[in-house]
Design a protein around this motif. Structure first.
Motif, mmCIF file in Angstrom:
data_model
loop_
_atom_site.group_PDB
_atom_site.id
_atom_site.type_symbol
_atom_site.label_atom_id
_atom_site.label_comp_id
_atom_site.label_asym_id
_atom_site.label_seq_id
_atom_site.Cartn_x
_atom_site.Cartn_y
_atom_site.Cartn_z
ATOM 1 N N ASP A 1 8.583 -10.621 -4.718
ATOM 2 C CA ASP A 1 9.747 -9.981 -4.102
ATOM 3 C C ASP A 1 9.477 -9.625 -2.644
ATOM 4 O O ASP A 1 9.847 -8.552 -2.170
ATOM 5 N N ALA A 2 8.824 -10.514 -1.905
ATOM 6 C CA ALA A 2 8.575 -10.268 -0.487
ATOM 7 C C ALA A 2 9.886 -10.347 0.284
ATOM 8 O O ALA A 2 10.799 -11.097 -0.080
ATOM 9 N N ARG A 3 9.947 -9.589 1.371
ATOM 10 C CA ARG A 3 11.176 -9.506 2.159
ATOM 11 C C ARG A 3 10.884 -9.794 3.628
ATOM 12 O O ARG A 3 10.014 -9.149 4.224
ATOM 13 N N VAL A 4 11.606 -10.757 4.166
ATOM 14 C CA VAL A 4 11.498 -11.124 5.576
ATOM 15 C C VAL A 4 12.776 -10.668 6.260
ATOM 16 O O VAL A 4 13.883 -10.948 5.776
ATOM 17 N N ILE A 5 12.626 -9.952 7.364
ATOM 18 C CA ILE A 5 13.788 -9.382 8.052
ATOM 19 C C ILE A 5 13.738 -9.761 9.526
ATOM 20 O O ILE A 5 12.746 -9.491 10.214
ATOM 21 N N LEU A 6 14.806 -10.383 9.999
ATOM 22 C CA LEU A 6 14.962 -10.723 11.406
ATOM 23 C C LEU A 6 15.822 -9.647 12.062
ATOM 24 O O LEU A 6 16.953 -9.401 11.624
ATOM 25 N N VAL A 7 15.296 -9.014 13.088
ATOM 26 C CA VAL A 7 16.081 -8.012 13.816
ATOM 27 C C VAL A 7 16.876 -8.748 14.889
ATOM 28 O O VAL A 7 16.319 -9.275 15.841
ATOM 29 N N THR A 8 18.173 -8.807 14.707
ATOM 30 C CA THR A 8 19.031 -9.564 15.603
ATOM 31 C C THR A 8 19.823 -8.602 16.491
ATOM 32 O O THR A 8 19.389 -7.483 16.756
ATOM 33 N N SER A 9 20.959 -9.023 16.966
ATOM 34 C CA SER A 9 21.729 -8.201 17.894
ATOM 35 C C SER A 9 23.211 -8.452 17.720
ATOM 36 O O SER A 9 23.631 -9.603 17.499
ATOM 37 N N GLY A 10 24.005 -7.398 17.851
ATOM 38 C CA GLY A 10 25.453 -7.560 17.822
ATOM 39 C C GLY A 10 25.958 -8.422 18.966
ATOM 40 O O GLY A 10 27.081 -8.935 18.925
ATOM 41 N N GLY A 11 25.129 -8.609 19.999
ATOM 42 C CA GLY A 11 25.506 -9.480 21.102
ATOM 43 C C GLY A 11 25.757 -10.917 20.676
ATOM 44 O O GLY A 11 26.465 -11.656 21.372
ATOM 45 N N MET A 12 25.187 -11.298 19.532
ATOM 46 C CA MET A 12 25.368 -12.686 19.075
ATOM 47 C C MET A 12 26.825 -12.973 18.729
ATOM 48 O O MET A 12 27.247 -14.137 18.708
ATOM 49 N N TYR A 13 27.631 -11.939 18.481
ATOM 50 C CA TYR A 13 29.040 -12.158 18.145
ATOM 51 C C TYR A 13 29.808 -12.845 19.270
ATOM 52 O O TYR A 13 30.848 -13.449 19.052
ATOM 53 N N SER A 14 29.292 -12.754 20.491
ATOM 54 C CA SER A 14 30.001 -13.341 21.634
ATOM 55 C C SER A 14 29.704 -14.821 21.835
ATOM 56 O O SER A 14 30.346 -15.466 22.667
ATOM 57 N N GLN A 15 28.734 -15.363 21.080
ATOM 58 C CA GLN A 15 28.265 -16.721 21.350
ATOM 59 C C GLN A 15 28.449 -17.654 20.154
ATOM 60 O O GLN A 15 28.363 -17.234 19.004
#
Length: 322
Positions: free
Chosen positions: A174-188
């Protein structure tokens, strides 16, 4: 506010999300935590006996994430480029959390060869949580040691390569990989046709948002790719958080929004929660304030399967994996 009917509470949460400004600031969690839809915190000691690695853990969200995981009992490995700075962060965290198990690991996340070296030398036989938090927003187009545009190297190629190389340690528990992204991606929109930003006039903020869009668009592909090993993958976006990166890269934005920005702990909350909550959360999703969020708010940014597969083919070619 906790007496609100669930349907009304969900509606209020959605309105906060879609209108962006209230939901992304400190106002968002201040309201959401009082709604009946807010999930419970992880149990104390939820990560006891587990190992968590956090990249970019020398400031802002990285430090807050690492500290949150350590509070829940994990051995935390600070994966940093500057070891001296990492040791200072470690000392400060131990001052706040006496007895915590915190280790500093050196890795230049922008250098794929150093990622390979790091993975080959990684000590623990088991890894339970891998948080890809390291980020950059260069003012001018900059290339990694392998010649890749820097935001794409650091936000997309490096996290995927590192996870691939650590699959044996992530496998089967049950390993968990998490990418910290950005709300800025909504514009692209996803630019699978120009992943290195070679066309047009370069903009650091646009490049940053494009790379974050790529992270999110690849979530279903990565989920399918790693699920056979029992590895879950999700992305979180922190909202608008008051971090050194925002101060340095977006000074005007910081000046205008400063009083309303979340602190780093608030920005890291959902990442820590995803790492520790039980039962295991849904995977292959984008999360914000402990709830799955849509990956598109604008019709013009929607991505088809062909573009997503083209980006995945490009990533695999650059990192040399099947």
């Amino acid at each position: 506010m906790t007496s609100l009917p669930l349907r009304l509470a969900r509606g209020l949460d959605t309105v906060l999300d879609r209108t962006v400004a209230p939901g992304y600031t400190r106002i968002g969690p201040a309201i959401r935590r009082r709604l009946p839809t807010w999930p419970a915190d992880p149990e104390p000691g939820a990560l006891a006996g587990k190992v968590a690695a956090v990249t970019g853990a020398t400031s802002g969200l990285g430090v807050a994430t690492a500290q949150g995981l350590a509070k829940l009992g994990a051995q935390v490995r600070l994966v940093v480029r500057d070891v001296d700075k990492g040791e200072r962060v470690r000392a400060e965290m131990l001052r706040r959390l006496p007895g915590a198990d915190i280790v500093v690991d050196r890795c230049d996340l922008a250098d794929l060869d150093d990622v390979r070296r790091f993975a080959a030398e990684f000590g623990p036989h088991r890894l339970d949580v891998l948080v890809h938090n390291a980020g950059v927003m260069p003012a001018t187009r900059t290339e990694s040691p392998q010649g890749h545009e820097m935001t794409m190297a650091l936000h997309v190629l490096s996290p995927i390569l590192m996870t691939e190389l650590l699959r044996r340690r992530l496998h089967g528990h049950d390993a968990r990989v998490i990418l910290v992204t950005s709300g800025g991606m909504y514009s692209q929109v996803l630019r699978a046709d120009d992943p290195e930003f070679l066309d047009g006039t370069y903009s650091g903020t646009t490049a940053y948002a494009r790379s974050k869009r790529a992270q999110v668009e690849l979530l279903p592909v990565l989920d399918a790719h790693w699920s056979s090993d029992g590895i879950g993958v999700n992305a979180t976006h922190p909202g608008w958080a008051d971090t050194p990166g925002v101060v340095d890269s977006l000074p005007t934005f910081h000046k205008l929004t400063g009083p309303f920005l979340r602190d780093a702990e608030g920005g890291a909350d959902t990442t820590v929660w995803l790492a520790a909550t039980m039962p295991s959360p849904d995977t292959g999703e984008l999360w914000h304030d402990r709830r799955v969020r849509p990956t598109h708010l604008l019709r013009r940014t929607r991505t088809g399967d062909a573009e997503r597969e083209l980006m995945w083919d490009w990533v695999r070619a650059q990192i040399g994996t099947s």
